[in-house]
Write a protein that holds these residues in place. Structure first.
Motif, PDB file in Angstrom:
ATOM      1  N   ASP A  93       0.389  -1.210  -0.109  1.00  0.00           N
ATOM      2  CA  ASP A  93      -0.082   0.009   0.215  1.00  0.00           C
ATOM      3  C   ASP A  93       0.693   0.819  -0.151  1.00  0.00           C
ATOM      4  N   GLU A  94       2.392   0.834   0.329  1.00  0.00           N
ATOM      5  CA  GLU A  94       2.683   2.180   0.853  1.00  0.00           C
ATOM      6  C   GLU A  94       4.002   2.742  -0.208  1.00  0.00           C
ATOM      7  N   LEU A  95       3.447   1.814  -1.702  1.00  0.00           N
ATOM      8  CA  LEU A  95       4.750   1.271  -2.525  1.00  0.00           C
ATOM      9  C   LEU A  95       4.853   3.162  -3.592  1.00  0.00           C
ATOM     10  N   PRO A  96       3.366   4.120  -3.501  1.00  0.00           N
ATOM     11  CA  PRO A  96       3.001   5.319  -4.216  1.00  0.00           C
ATOM     12  C   PRO A  96       4.770   6.531  -3.378  1.00  0.00           C
ATOM     13  N   GLU A  97       4.939   5.471  -2.002  1.00  0.00           N
ATOM     14  CA  GLU A  97       4.777   6.760  -1.742  1.00  0.00           C
ATOM     15  C   GLU A  97       6.827   6.889  -2.377  1.00  0.00           C
ATOM     16  N   ILE A  98       6.693   5.963  -3.351  1.00  0.00           N
ATOM     17  CA  ILE A  98       8.342   6.259  -3.963  1.00  0.00           C
ATOM     18  C   ILE A  98       8.520   7.571  -4.536  1.00  0.00           C
ATOM     19  N   MET A  99       6.993   7.922  -4.926  1.00  0.00           N
ATOM     20  CA  MET A  99       6.675   9.659  -6.009  1.00  0.00           C
ATOM     21  C   MET A  99       7.102  10.434  -4.836  1.00  0.00           C
ATOM     22  N   SER A 100       7.276  10.259  -3.214  1.00  0.00           N
ATOM     23  CA  SER A 100       7.766  11.374  -2.801  1.00  0.00           C
ATOM     24  C   SER A 100       8.280  11.568  -2.268  1.00  0.00           C
TER      25      SER A 100
END
Length: 205
Positions: A93-100
């Motif tokens: 669920d935390e994969l989108p945090e890579i953009m951050s």
């Protein structure tokens, strides 16, 4: 030198590579979230990072939008879905945090990016966690403590911020793989805590 420059360079290089490699995974998970949980696909919330600065974090949604008859959201444990538990247990669920991480809001390793509503509830010592960027991988993985209390988690994070080094980051990176396996086997996806601002209400430091 490491904390200010080298760590950021490593974060940027590894996160760009990871994002490119994981593009197909993003699409698959997004599709499954849309089918099994619904829209929107992403959970978005204001969080705090280095120096207490705020940014909006994005994760894949793990809970439904179910509300009671008064229009209030049901408790987290009632809205958390089976698929959501799997995403949490595996940290997918935390994969989108890579953009951050690419944007410089997060680091690969660092204190958890907690809601800005918690900022007034840290002790003086705990506020040292803001000396470094919040991270995708928390230092608590070193301790194999799957369900830390708030006091324990914030102690781990403040200690990390005071002692950050390349060697420490390598140890945490190695430990995270074992941690994910343990989390998945222990039904970590069911773990829900009372918010810090609720737990410490009336006990401002």
């Amino acid at each position: 030198m490491y904390k200010r420059y080298i760590k950021r360079l490593i974060d940027l290089c590894l996160s760009v590579i990871a994002f490119i490699i994981l593009i197909p995974v993003y699409f698959i998970i997004a599709l499954l979230v849309r089918i099994k949980i619904g829209s929107p696909v992403f959970f978005k919330q204001e969080r705090a990072t280095i120096n207490g600065n705020s940014f909006y974090i994005k994760k894949f949604r793990t809970m439904t939008e179910a509300k009671d008859e008064k229009g209030n959201y049901l408790p987290d444990n009632e809205r958390l879905t089976y698929f959501g538990r799997i995403l949490r247990a595996t940290s997918l669920d935390e994969l989108p945090e890579i953009m951050s991480i690419i944007k410089g809001e997060l680091s690969i390793i660092g204190p958890r990016p907690l809601p800005v509503a918690y900022n007034d509830y840290y002790t003086i010592d705990e506020k040292s966690r803001f000396k470094v960027r919040a991270g995708l991988i928390p230092p608590e993985v070193l301790y194999e403590n799957l369900e830390p209390t708030w006091d324990e988690q914030l102690k781990y994070e403040s200690d990390y911020a005071e002692n950050v080094s390349f060697l420490l980051d390598v140890k945490i990176l190695i430990a995270v793989f074992k941690g994910i396996f343990i989390r998945y086997k222990s039904d970590y996806g069911d773990y829900v805590r009372e918010p810090l601002n609720i737990e410490r209400k009336g006990e401002l430091h």
